[in-house]
Design a protein around this motif. Structure first.
Motif, PDB file in Angstrom:
ATOM      1  N   LEU A 159      22.656  52.169  52.458  1.00  0.00           N
ATOM      2  CA  LEU A 159      22.976  53.214  53.420  1.00  0.00           C
ATOM      3  C   LEU A 159      22.362  52.870  54.765  1.00  0.00           C
ATOM      4  N   VAL A 160      23.040  53.259  55.866  1.00  0.00           N
ATOM      5  CA  VAL A 160      22.524  52.925  57.184  1.00  0.00           C
ATOM      6  C   VAL A 160      21.239  53.674  57.488  1.00  0.00           C
ATOM      7  N   SER A 161      20.971  54.785  56.796  1.00  0.00           N
ATOM      8  CA  SER A 161      19.792  55.580  57.083  1.00  0.00           C
ATOM      9  C   SER A 161      18.579  55.159  56.265  1.00  0.00           C
ATOM     10  N   ASP A 162      18.740  54.189  55.349  1.00  0.00           N
ATOM     11  CA  ASP A 162      17.629  53.750  54.518  1.00  0.00           C
ATOM     12  C   ASP A 162      16.528  53.105  55.351  1.00  0.00           C
ATOM     13  N   VAL A 163      15.298  53.120  54.803  1.00  0.00           N
ATOM     14  CA  VAL A 163      14.186  52.420  55.438  1.00  0.00           C
ATOM     15  C   VAL A 163      14.514  50.928  55.483  1.00  0.00           C
ATOM     16  N   PRO A 164      14.377  50.281  56.627  1.00  0.00           N
ATOM     17  CA  PRO A 164      14.766  48.870  56.747  1.00  0.00           C
ATOM     18  C   PRO A 164      13.680  47.936  56.232  1.00  0.00           C
ATOM     19  N   ALA A 165      13.297  48.055  54.966  1.00  0.00           N
ATOM     20  CA  ALA A 165      12.182  47.290  54.428  1.00  0.00           C
ATOM     21  C   ALA A 165      12.614  45.889  53.998  1.00  0.00           C
ATOM     22  N   ASP A 166      11.799  44.898  54.337  1.00  0.00           N
ATOM     23  CA  ASP A 166      11.993  43.529  53.876  1.00  0.00           C
ATOM     24  C   ASP A 166      11.025  43.189  52.748  1.00  0.00           C
TER      25      ASP A 166
END
Length: 351
Positions: A93-100
């Motif tokens: 989802l575009v709203s998810d946390v952008p975690a690597d």
């Protein structure tokens, strides 16, 4: 597959958090505590390290990982039992946390190097859907909001091709399409025709097409801004939109990286929406068109910082452009943050 530079920065950041003391020793050890990294990735990193092609990236990422290990806001010098690397998987989802990276199943870390891009999505997902996940289907946004101007640019392009063919003569026409090969309506243009136009037009637009292209970018910017404005809603809805723009969500996370090659490290703790609402209050959110070399929509949020007793603002812009060159690929909306990361309400320097 992620670029080599992305692998270097993300995996090395995680390696440093394991407290192994030396980068080269850590690369040779390939510690099993760093999950999600396979032999091909380890081999590419070792080769890059030996070749000296990403020396600065290795150094910045290693320093950022060590800072996270030692930070009072983060690991407090406690070596984690496991670190998971997300790798090439895309966020659902575009709203998810952008975690690597995920550390001990608790700490979420985004490794962000030399990028101010917050989102890259179909324009409808932003201007109609407000990043909520609705209305996000890809399509020809230019044809949707500016069909007349798009057709005018296409007509001018076909005319320019015809004129050029007449001027350069048949001997030099190899690879250049004829007007007869291109349909009269831009909506009837097949993929093969789009690829031909992309190759013919190149990166620099011919001067005779500048007026038509300017008309398209102005129309797209103005109508995209109008569409976005119509969906903004009340103050609470605008505040939720700002959270989505800034990737402020339900879980806290950290950003480790650098905003420029020569800039100081960027080490931030990002508030949750709950944290943000305790300290800040949105007072205004505005969008307006600003056509430049391409269609641009500016956005600005004004915020009251209750704790500091002051007003603050955060600014950004959206570039709307073809994803693979003029007339090639559906248009995309690339959302940029113009305010320095450390000055954004809800972004806090890592302590």
């Amino acid at each position: 597959m992620p670029s080599l530079r992305t692998e270097v920065t993300e995996i090395t950041t995680g390696l440093a958090m394991l407290g192994l003391g030396d980068l080269d020793w850590a690369l040779a050890a390939r510690p099993p505590e760093l999950l999600g990294v396979g032999e091909p990735e380890w081999d590419r990193l070792t080769t890059a390290r030996d070749a000296g092609t990403h020396t600065a990236d290795f150094a910045r990422a290693w320093d950022n990982g060590l800072a996270f290990l030692r930070a009072a806001d983060a690991l407090r010098s406690r070596v984690p039992a496991r670190i998971e690397w997300k790798g090439p998987d895309r966020l659902p989802l575009v709203s998810d946390v952008p975690a690597d990276l995920r550390v001990d199943r608790v700490y979420l870390v985004s490794c962000k190097y030399l990028s101010k891009v917050l989102h890259n999505l179909a324009p409808a997902g932003l201007f109609d859907g407000g990043l909520s996940g609705s209305a996000a289907k890809a399509g020809d946004w230019f044809a949707s909001v500016a069909p007349t101007e798009l057709q005018a640019l296409y007509d001018a392009t076909r005319h320019e091709i015809g004129t050029t063919r007449r001027e350069i003569g048949e001997a030099a026409l190899l690879g250049m399409p004829s007007v007869a090969e291109l349909p009269e309506r831009v909506g009837d243009l097949a993929r093969s025709g789009r690829e031909v136009l992309k190759a013919t037009l190149g990166r620099t637009l011919p001067v005779p097409l500048a007026e038509a292209y300017g008309g398209l970018t102005r129309a797209v910017a103005e109508r995209s801004a109008d569409r976005w404005s119509a969906t903004l809603g009340d103050r609470a809805e605008k505040e939720r939109l700002l959270w989505r723009l800034l990737r402020v969500g339900g879980a806290p996370y950290f950003v480790l990286g650098a905003s420029a090659a020569t800039a100081p490290p960027m080490r931030l703790r990002i508030d949750t929406a709950w944290d943000w609402q305790q300290r800040y209050r949105l007072t205004a959110f505005e969008v307006w068109p600003e056509p430049a070399g391409q269609a641009v929509v500016r956005w600005q949020a004004n915020v009251t910082d209750r704790e500091a007793g002051e007003d603050r603002s955060v600014r950004g812009h959206v570039e709307i452009r073809w994803s693979h060159g003029r007339f090639s690929g559906n248009p995309e909306a690339k959302v940029y943050l113009d305010t320095p990361h450390a000055s954004v309400p809800g972004y806090h320097p890592l302590l």
